[in-house]
Scaffold this active site. Structure first.
Site, PDB file in Angstrom:
ATOM      1  N   ASP A   1       0.838  -1.204   0.000  1.00  0.00           N
ATOM      2  CA  ASP A   1       0.000   0.000   0.000  1.00  0.00           C
ATOM      3  C   ASP A   1       0.870   1.250   0.000  1.00  0.00           C
ATOM      4  O   ASP A   1       1.717   1.427   0.874  1.00  0.00           O
ATOM      5  CB  ASP A   1      -0.915  -0.012   1.229  1.00  0.00           C
ATOM      6  CG  ASP A   1      -2.045   0.981   1.135  1.00  0.00           C
ATOM      7  OD1 ASP A   1      -1.774   2.166   0.826  1.00  0.00           O
ATOM      8  OD2 ASP A   1      -3.190   0.582   1.377  1.00  0.00           O
TER       9      ASP A   1
ATOM     10  N   HIS B   1      -2.904  -0.285  -2.541  1.00  0.00           N
ATOM     11  CA  HIS B   1      -4.114   0.322  -1.999  1.00  0.00           C
ATOM     12  C   HIS B   1      -5.328   0.112  -2.915  1.00  0.00           C
ATOM     13  O   HIS B   1      -5.223   0.205  -4.131  1.00  0.00           O
ATOM     14  CB  HIS B   1      -3.878   1.812  -1.791  1.00  0.00           C
ATOM     15  CG  HIS B   1      -4.926   2.485  -0.980  1.00  0.00           C
ATOM     16  ND1 HIS B   1      -4.961   2.411   0.388  1.00  0.00           N
ATOM     17  CD2 HIS B   1      -5.996   3.233  -1.341  1.00  0.00           C
ATOM     18  CE1 HIS B   1      -5.986   3.092   0.846  1.00  0.00           C
ATOM     19  NE2 HIS B   1      -6.643   3.601  -0.190  1.00  0.00           N
TER      20      HIS B   1
END
Length: 107
Positions: free
Chosen positions: A45, A76
């Site tokens: 992420d 993400h």
């Protein structure tokens, strides 16, 4: 937002966070977490560093009724249908885990 709601609101029966950006900034409040919490984190992420993810995992490991799942190689919003980083297999796994968690906590 999910983490803060679960920590600050006594009426939450259960909470599920997908891609919990900025959660690490509020870990000082983790002792207020009474609601069961499930969190899904993409290991790559770009908004939640590996160090922040480690802090989140360590803090939540001390709290009963919490679980954190990591998804290797993903970034993400991997579970956002039709999103740029959507991964159908990982999204299905996260959604299955969420369904089981909520069924267990809310039955």
């Amino acid at each position: 937002m999910v983490f803060l709601t679960a920590v600050r609101y006594d009426g939450a029966d259960a909470a599920v966070a997908y891609h919990g950006g900025d959660t690490d900034k509020y870990l000082g409040e983790v002792d207020g977490l009474d609601a069961p919490l499930l969190m899904h984190l993409a290991e790559e992420d770009e908004f939640i560093s590996k160090a922040a993810q480690a802090e989140i995992k360590a803090a939540l490991a001390k709290i009963p009724n919490t679980a954190v799942f990591s998804y290797p190689g993903l970034i993400h919003a991997f579970s956002r249908h039709n999103g740029a980083h959507y991964n159908a297999a990982a999204a299905a796994l996260a959604n299955h885990r969420t369904s089981e968690f909520l069924h267990q906590q809310l039955r």
